[in-house]
Design a protein around this motif. Structure first.
Motif, PDB file in Angstrom:
ATOM      1  N   LYS A  58       0.797  -1.192  -0.134  1.00 24.09           N
ATOM      2  CA  LYS A  58      -0.020   0.031   0.062  1.00 24.09           C
ATOM      3  C   LYS A  58       0.654   1.445   0.104  1.00 24.09           C
ATOM      4  CE  LYS A  58      -3.721   2.142   2.538  1.00 24.09           C
ATOM      5  NZ  LYS A  58      -4.682   2.162   3.621  1.00 24.09           N
ATOM      6  N   SER A  59       1.790   1.244   0.886  1.00 25.79           N
ATOM      7  CA  SER A  59       2.837   2.498   0.854  1.00 25.79           C
ATOM      8  C   SER A  59       3.496   2.630  -0.437  1.00 25.79           C
ATOM      9  CB  SER A  59       3.685   2.444   2.130  1.00 25.79           C
ATOM     10  OG  SER A  59       4.642   1.380   1.895  1.00 25.79           O
ATOM     11  N   LEU A  60       4.000   1.536  -1.006  1.00 27.76           N
ATOM     12  CA  LEU A  60       4.525   1.811  -2.323  1.00 27.76           C
ATOM     13  C   LEU A  60       3.768   2.230  -3.481  1.00 27.76           C
ATOM     14  CD1 LEU A  60       6.602  -1.784  -2.363  1.00 27.76           C
ATOM     15  CD2 LEU A  60       7.447   0.598  -2.188  1.00 27.76           C
ATOM     16  N   LEU A  61       2.634   1.811  -3.493  1.00 29.62           N
ATOM     17  CA  LEU A  61       1.693   2.409  -4.273  1.00 29.62           C
ATOM     18  C   LEU A  61       1.397   3.781  -4.121  1.00 29.62           C
ATOM     19  CD1 LEU A  61      -0.837  -0.734  -4.641  1.00 29.62           C
ATOM     20  CD2 LEU A  61       0.789   0.267  -6.591  1.00 29.62           C
ATOM     21  N   GLN A  62       1.046   4.268  -2.680  1.00 27.00           N
ATOM     22  CA  GLN A  62       0.919   5.599  -2.524  1.00 27.00           C
ATOM     23  C   GLN A  62       2.059   6.533  -3.039  1.00 27.00           C
ATOM     24  OE1 GLN A  62       0.281   5.235   1.708  1.00 27.00           O
ATOM     25  NE2 GLN A  62      -2.121   5.044   1.723  1.00 27.00           N
ATOM     26  N   SER A  63       3.259   6.013  -3.005  1.00 17.76           N
ATOM     27  CA  SER A  63       4.533   6.759  -3.380  1.00 17.76           C
ATOM     28  C   SER A  63       4.312   7.182  -4.692  1.00 17.76           C
ATOM     29  CB  SER A  63       5.703   5.971  -3.018  1.00 17.76           C
ATOM     30  OG  SER A  63       5.970   5.872  -1.604  1.00 17.76           O
ATOM     31  N   ILE A  64       3.653   6.358  -5.840  1.00 14.83           N
ATOM     32  CA  ILE A  64       3.398   6.781  -7.155  1.00 14.83           C
ATOM     33  C   ILE A  64       2.037   7.016  -7.440  1.00 14.83           C
ATOM     34  CG2 ILE A  64       5.300   5.132  -7.836  1.00 14.83           C
ATOM     35  CD1 ILE A  64       3.350   2.920  -8.215  1.00 14.83           C
ATOM     36  N   ASN A  65       1.182   7.630  -6.241  1.00 14.64           N
ATOM     37  CA  ASN A  65      -0.088   8.111  -6.395  1.00 14.64           C
ATOM     38  C   ASN A  65      -1.015   6.952  -7.114  1.00 14.64           C
ATOM     39  OD1 ASN A  65       0.670  10.767  -5.531  1.00 14.64           O
ATOM     40  ND2 ASN A  65       1.722  11.008  -7.627  1.00 14.64           N
ATOM     41  N   LYS A  66      -0.729   5.704  -6.402  1.00 15.86           N
ATOM     42  CA  LYS A  66      -1.919   4.763  -6.917  1.00 15.86           C
ATOM     43  C   LYS A  66      -2.391   4.093  -5.455  1.00 15.86           C
ATOM     44  CE  LYS A  66      -0.714   4.483 -11.298  1.00 15.86           C
ATOM     45  NZ  LYS A  66      -1.377   4.933 -12.437  1.00 15.86           N
ATOM     46  N   SER A  67      -3.569   3.813  -5.623  1.00 15.14           N
ATOM     47  CA  SER A  67      -4.352   2.831  -4.447  1.00 15.14           C
ATOM     48  C   SER A  67      -4.295   1.589  -4.635  1.00 15.14           C
ATOM     49  CB  SER A  67      -5.926   3.565  -4.182  1.00 15.14           C
ATOM     50  OG  SER A  67      -6.412   3.124  -5.398  1.00 15.14           O
ATOM     51  N   LEU A  68      -4.174   0.779  -3.484  1.00 16.02           N
ATOM     52  CA  LEU A  68      -4.066  -0.496  -3.503  1.00 16.02           C
ATOM     53  C   LEU A  68      -5.579  -1.006  -3.652  1.00 16.02           C
ATOM     54  CD1 LEU A  68      -2.862  -3.354  -2.872  1.00 16.02           C
ATOM     55  CD2 LEU A  68      -3.522  -2.921  -0.309  1.00 16.02           C
ATOM     56  N   SER A  69      -5.962  -1.920  -4.542  1.00 14.39           N
ATOM     57  CA  SER A  69      -7.197  -2.384  -4.997  1.00 14.39           C
ATOM     58  C   SER A  69      -7.005  -4.007  -5.170  1.00 14.39           C
ATOM     59  CB  SER A  69      -7.670  -1.458  -6.189  1.00 14.39           C
ATOM     60  OG  SER A  69      -6.935  -2.104  -7.239  1.00 14.39           O
ATOM     61  N   ASP A  70      -8.094  -4.532  -5.365  1.00 18.03           N
ATOM     62  CA  ASP A  70      -8.248  -5.943  -5.400  1.00 18.03           C
ATOM     63  C   ASP A  70      -7.458  -6.334  -6.687  1.00 18.03           C
ATOM     64  OD1 ASP A  70      -9.453  -5.961  -3.120  1.00 18.03           O
ATOM     65  OD2 ASP A  70     -10.975  -7.413  -3.808  1.00 18.03           O
ATOM     66  N   GLY A  71      -6.654  -7.508  -6.745  1.00 17.99           N
ATOM     67  CA  GLY A  71      -5.941  -7.783  -7.914  1.00 17.99           C
ATOM     68  C   GLY A  71      -4.733  -8.506  -7.842  1.00 17.99           C
ATOM     69  N   GLU A  72      -3.971  -9.002  -8.723  1.00 17.97           N
ATOM     70  CA  GLU A  72      -2.624  -9.624  -8.659  1.00 17.97           C
ATOM     71  C   GLU A  72      -1.545  -8.583  -8.862  1.00 17.97           C
ATOM     72  OE1 GLU A  72      -0.337 -13.449 -10.751  1.00 17.97           O
ATOM     73  OE2 GLU A  72      -2.494 -12.961 -11.358  1.00 17.97           O
ATOM     74  N   TYR A  73      -0.600  -8.948  -7.982  1.00 17.43           N
ATOM     75  CA  TYR A  73       0.612  -7.702  -8.287  1.00 17.43           C
ATOM     76  C   TYR A  73       1.814  -8.438  -8.260  1.00 17.43           C
ATOM     77  CZ  TYR A  73      -2.803  -4.166  -6.982  1.00 17.43           C
ATOM     78  OH  TYR A  73      -3.703  -3.165  -6.563  1.00 17.43           O
ATOM     79  N   ARG A  74       3.047  -7.980  -8.868  1.00 17.83           N
ATOM     80  CA  ARG A  74       4.028  -8.543  -8.876  1.00 17.83           C
ATOM     81  C   ARG A  74       5.223  -7.619  -8.827  1.00 17.83           C
ATOM     82  NH1 ARG A  74       8.538 -10.152 -12.351  1.00 17.83           N
ATOM     83  NH2 ARG A  74       7.758  -9.068 -13.892  1.00 17.83           N
ATOM     84  N   VAL A  75       6.020  -7.689  -7.388  1.00 18.05           N
ATOM     85  CA  VAL A  75       7.019  -6.595  -7.214  1.00 18.05           C
ATOM     86  C   VAL A  75       8.516  -7.171  -7.507  1.00 18.05           C
ATOM     87  CG1 VAL A  75       7.823  -4.888  -5.436  1.00 18.05           C
ATOM     88  CG2 VAL A  75       5.224  -5.720  -5.397  1.00 18.05           C
ATOM     89  N   VAL A  76       9.181  -6.521  -8.121  1.00 18.24           N
ATOM     90  CA  VAL A  76      10.415  -6.917  -8.292  1.00 18.24           C
ATOM     91  C   VAL A  76      11.626  -5.847  -7.637  1.00 18.24           C
ATOM     92  CG1 VAL A  76      12.511  -7.128 -10.318  1.00 18.24           C
ATOM     93  CG2 VAL A  76      10.018  -7.718 -10.786  1.00 18.24           C
TER      94      VAL A  76
END
Length: 223
Positions: A58-76
């Motif tokens: 959630k904090s990573l997404l907020q750093s790029i002005n995105k919100s955490l929503s339902d779905g599949e994510y991959r973080v490298v």
């Protein structure tokens, strides 16, 4: 992981720990959202962390002005030290799911009165990738120790129950849970009547011989 352990599916905001972080090294996060087998790069975050840190998606997404929503994510994740050396990458794959599973139960007759031993069927639909359980509860909400428990079940979209050995007010509750641990339920009540109706009729007295002169009252009772 809120549901099945280590399956990467959760209804809790994902977080992960960073280990072996070199002092003053820059940690780079590339965040992708996976949709239909395709990956969309949502953004990149570069940050300096202490040697042992916890990071939330959630904090990573907020750093790029995105919100955490339902779905599949991959973080490298990669790390670059002060000398410019770049570490090998590590990948986190996670599915964030907060939606409750669907349970659609035919409750057209929400409360039923039936005789003991009645076989009851109801149409039911459980959402995909969900597991289901059927419980029978008494009037106080306690689960009934039902001798025919194996006969309460769901098969091919039909809930079937046999009420032999039960009596009184009962609630049939169908619950479903998905891999993330989200739950949903529906229920209906069933009153199992094991007592046969009774009828009593006063007998005629010996003096009541002539129907035209019959004056003795007749009493009819029943339940």
């Amino acid at each position: 992981d809120s549901g099945n352990a280590n399956d990467g599916i959760t209804n809790v905001a994902p977080e992960f720990s960073l280990g072996n972080v070199e002092s003053l090294a820059t940690t780079k996060f590339q965040i992708f959202q996976v949709q239909g087998g395709n990956e969309l790069l949502l953004g990149t975050v570069n940050q300096i962390y202490s040697p042992s840190s916890t990071v939330t998606l959630k904090s990573l997404l907020q750093s790029i002005n995105k919100s955490l929503s339902d779905g599949e994510y991959r973080v490298v994740v990669t790390q670059t030290d002060l000398a410019g050396n770049v570490s090998s990458s590590k990948t986190l794959q996670v599915t964030y799911d907060t939606a409750a599973p669907s349970v659609t139960l035919d409750t057209s007759a929400a409360s039923l009165n039936i005789a003991t031993g009645t076989q009851l069927t109801r149409a039911i639909t459980i959402g995909q990738s969900s597991t289901s359980t059927v419980k029978v509860l008494d009037a106080s909400g306690q689960e009934v120790a039902n001798p025919n428990a194996s006969l309460f079940g769901i098969s091919n979209g039909v809930l079937t129950g046999n009420f032999s050995g039960l009596q009184g007010q009962n609630t049939v509750q169908v619950s479903a849970s998905d891999a993330a641990g989200n739950k949903a339920s529906q229920s209906f009540s069933v009153n199992v009547d094991t007592i046969a109706p009774t009828i009593s009729l006063d007998a005629l007295s010996a003096s009541a011989v002539n129907p035209s002169s019959l004056t003795q009252a007749l009493t009819l009772t029943g339940t």
